[in-house]
Design a protein around this motif. Structure first.
Motif, PDB file in Angstrom:
ATOM      1  N   ASP A 142      -2.890   8.172  -9.600  1.00 41.00           N
ATOM      2  CA  ASP A 142      -1.456   7.885  -9.553  1.00 41.00           C
ATOM      3  C   ASP A 142      -0.836   8.019  -8.165  1.00 41.00           C
ATOM      4  O   ASP A 142       0.389   7.995  -8.026  1.00 41.00           O
ATOM      5  CB  ASP A 142      -0.715   8.811 -10.527  1.00 41.00           C
ATOM      6  N   PHE A 143      -1.666   8.141  -7.143  1.00 42.25           N
ATOM      7  CA  PHE A 143      -1.144   8.273  -5.780  1.00 42.25           C
ATOM      8  C   PHE A 143      -0.225   7.115  -5.422  1.00 42.25           C
ATOM      9  O   PHE A 143       0.854   7.303  -4.845  1.00 42.25           O
ATOM     10  CB  PHE A 143      -2.302   8.351  -4.783  1.00 42.25           C
ATOM     11  N   HIS A 144      -0.645   5.890  -5.761  1.00 41.97           N
ATOM     12  CA  HIS A 144       0.131   4.713  -5.373  1.00 41.97           C
ATOM     13  C   HIS A 144       1.505   4.686  -6.041  1.00 41.97           C
ATOM     14  O   HIS A 144       2.468   4.180  -5.461  1.00 41.97           O
ATOM     15  CB  HIS A 144      -0.643   3.428  -5.690  1.00 41.97           C
ATOM     16  N   LEU A 145       1.610   5.250  -7.252  1.00 40.55           N
ATOM     17  CA  LEU A 145       2.900   5.281  -7.946  1.00 40.55           C
ATOM     18  C   LEU A 145       3.874   6.215  -7.229  1.00 40.55           C
ATOM     19  O   LEU A 145       5.027   5.849  -6.966  1.00 40.55           O
ATOM     20  CB  LEU A 145       2.708   5.736  -9.390  1.00 40.55           C
ATOM     21  N   VAL A 146       3.410   7.409  -6.902  1.00 37.62           N
ATOM     22  CA  VAL A 146       4.264   8.375  -6.200  1.00 37.62           C
ATOM     23  C   VAL A 146       4.574   7.875  -4.789  1.00 37.62           C
ATOM     24  O   VAL A 146       5.683   8.053  -4.278  1.00 37.62           O
ATOM     25  CB  VAL A 146       3.592   9.762  -6.177  1.00 37.62           C
ATOM     26  N   PHE A 147       3.603   7.218  -4.166  1.00 39.75           N
ATOM     27  CA  PHE A 147       3.809   6.629  -2.837  1.00 39.75           C
ATOM     28  C   PHE A 147       4.972   5.638  -2.870  1.00 39.75           C
ATOM     29  O   PHE A 147       5.868   5.676  -2.016  1.00 39.75           O
ATOM     30  CB  PHE A 147       2.521   5.933  -2.394  1.00 39.75           C
ATOM     31  N   LEU A 148       4.981   4.742  -3.856  1.00 34.18           N
ATOM     32  CA  LEU A 148       6.046   3.739  -3.951  1.00 34.18           C
ATOM     33  C   LEU A 148       7.403   4.388  -4.197  1.00 34.18           C
ATOM     34  O   LEU A 148       8.416   3.972  -3.616  1.00 34.18           O
ATOM     35  CB  LEU A 148       5.729   2.739  -5.061  1.00 34.18           C
ATOM     36  N   ILE A 149       7.432   5.397  -5.054  1.00 33.10           N
ATOM     37  CA  ILE A 149       8.687   6.117  -5.308  1.00 33.10           C
ATOM     38  C   ILE A 149       9.193   6.761  -4.020  1.00 33.10           C
ATOM     39  O   ILE A 149      10.368   6.623  -3.647  1.00 33.10           O
ATOM     40  CB  ILE A 149       8.484   7.196  -6.392  1.00 33.10           C
ATOM     41  N   GLN A 150       8.316   7.475  -3.325  1.00 33.48           N
ATOM     42  CA  GLN A 150       8.741   8.184  -2.116  1.00 33.48           C
ATOM     43  C   GLN A 150       9.179   7.215  -1.018  1.00 33.48           C
ATOM     44  O   GLN A 150      10.149   7.475  -0.301  1.00 33.48           O
ATOM     45  CB  GLN A 150       7.616   9.093  -1.620  1.00 33.48           C
ATOM     46  N   MET A 151       8.481   6.095  -0.886  1.00 35.09           N
ATOM     47  CA  MET A 151       8.833   5.164   0.190  1.00 35.09           C
ATOM     48  C   MET A 151      10.205   4.539  -0.027  1.00 35.09           C
ATOM     49  O   MET A 151      10.881   4.155   0.935  1.00 35.09           O
ATOM     50  CB  MET A 151       7.769   4.076   0.342  1.00 35.09           C
ATOM     51  N   SER A 152      10.638   4.434  -1.285  1.00 34.34           N
ATOM     52  CA  SER A 152      11.954   3.850  -1.546  1.00 34.34           C
ATOM     53  C   SER A 152      13.074   4.667  -0.896  1.00 34.34           C
ATOM     54  O   SER A 152      14.158   4.143  -0.626  1.00 34.34           O
ATOM     55  CB  SER A 152      12.193   3.709  -3.052  1.00 34.34           C
ATOM     56  N   LYS A 153      12.818   5.956  -0.609  1.00 34.62           N
ATOM     57  CA  LYS A 153      13.812   6.773   0.098  1.00 34.62           C
ATOM     58  C   LYS A 153      14.107   6.192   1.469  1.00 34.62           C
ATOM     59  O   LYS A 153      15.257   6.125   1.907  1.00 34.62           O
ATOM     60  CB  LYS A 153      13.297   8.206   0.274  1.00 34.62           C
ATOM     61  N   PHE A 154      13.047   5.770   2.162  1.00 35.63           N
ATOM     62  CA  PHE A 154      13.189   5.289   3.534  1.00 35.63           C
ATOM     63  C   PHE A 154      13.670   3.839   3.584  1.00 35.63           C
ATOM     64  O   PHE A 154      14.166   3.380   4.616  1.00 35.63           O
ATOM     65  CB  PHE A 154      11.852   5.423   4.261  1.00 35.63           C
TER      66      PHE A 154
END
Length: 248
Positions: A142-154
């Motif tokens: 699930d790394f890619h899922l959390v990655f996409l969520i976190q990147m939306s901050k930036f």
């Protein structure tokens, strides 16, 4: 007769390779997210020849580099003078799952990040995230899922009220709400709860997630729709099918 001088600047910086394309028989053009200037395109002459000082192997997707470039004022294409690996991946080159995830993330990044100016917080986060993923012995699925969520901050569209998990999440407005919105871009019920769980998950707590392959597919499709709604021209991802098959 009008005379002018082209301003040139030799600059060294960290860079994350996004993509490279063949330019001629011996040259390539690479797109790199740089720490100092954001997205930049560079031509590297002679890199495909046998006597090349800079090797094409340096420009694999998401390679972490130290580069020195000749920047010319108001030019879209500049010259790369030197490049070396800043952090050598330990596991990614030998792990099919990690390589497939990086292929997917590369496509997402190329479609998401366009700015030709420095964004230090985004760059630092991306650099550290890639190193974390490489060094993680068991990062899970699930790394890619959390990655996409976190990147939306930036990128400017992180959910507006992440502390509140209501019955619906409006993908168009980026907000949790209590009633069904008047458009089709939303999730509800158990998937709202799962989406909210992703917001609360760090890379170090990925082991707490326990999605089925079907749930993971649904969440990934939801996140891609979320990106498509908030980023003009994001489009369809060619690498999506490969990634989904990997985690079936």
């Amino acid at each position: 007769m009008n005379c002018y001088r082209i301003q040139r600047m030799i600059e060294s910086t960290k860079g994350i390779v996004f993509q490279s394309v063949k330019y001629s028989e011996t040259s390539i053009i690479v797109k790199i997210l740089t720490e100092s200037r954001g997205i930049q395109s560079y031509i590297i002459k002679g890199v495909r020849s046998k006597k090349a000082k800079i090797k094409t192997a340096l420009f694999q997707p998401l390679q972490l580099l130290e580069i020195t470039a000749n920047h010319r004022e108001n030019k879209d294409l500049n010259f790369l003078k030197e490049a070396r690996v800043s952090f050598a991946y330990q596991s990614i080159p030998f792990d099919m799952q990690k390589r497939s995830v990086l292929m997917f993330l590369t496509e997402v990044l190329v479609r998401s990040i366009k700015e030709e100016s420095a964004n230090q917080t985004l760059f630092d986060w991306l650099w550290k995230s890639l190193i974390w993923y490489d060094l993680a012995a068991s990062p899970g699925a699930d790394f890619h899922l959390v990655f996409l969520i976190q990147m939306s901050k930036f990128l400017g569209f992180y959910p507006k009220n992440p502390e509140r998990a209501s019955g619906y999440f409006d993908l168009q407005e980026g907000v949790f709400i209590n009633s069904e919105p008047p458009h089709p871009h939303y999730i509800s019920g158990v998937f709202t709860e799962m989406f909210h769980q992703l917001l609360l998950t760090s890379f170090n707590s990925l082991g707490n997630l326990s999605f089925t392959s079907g749930q993971r597919r649904k969440l990934l499709n939801t996140l891609i729709t979320y990106y498509q709604l908030h980023l003009t021209g994001f489009g369809e991802l060619k690498s999506l099918e490969v990634l989904q098959q990997l985690f079936e």
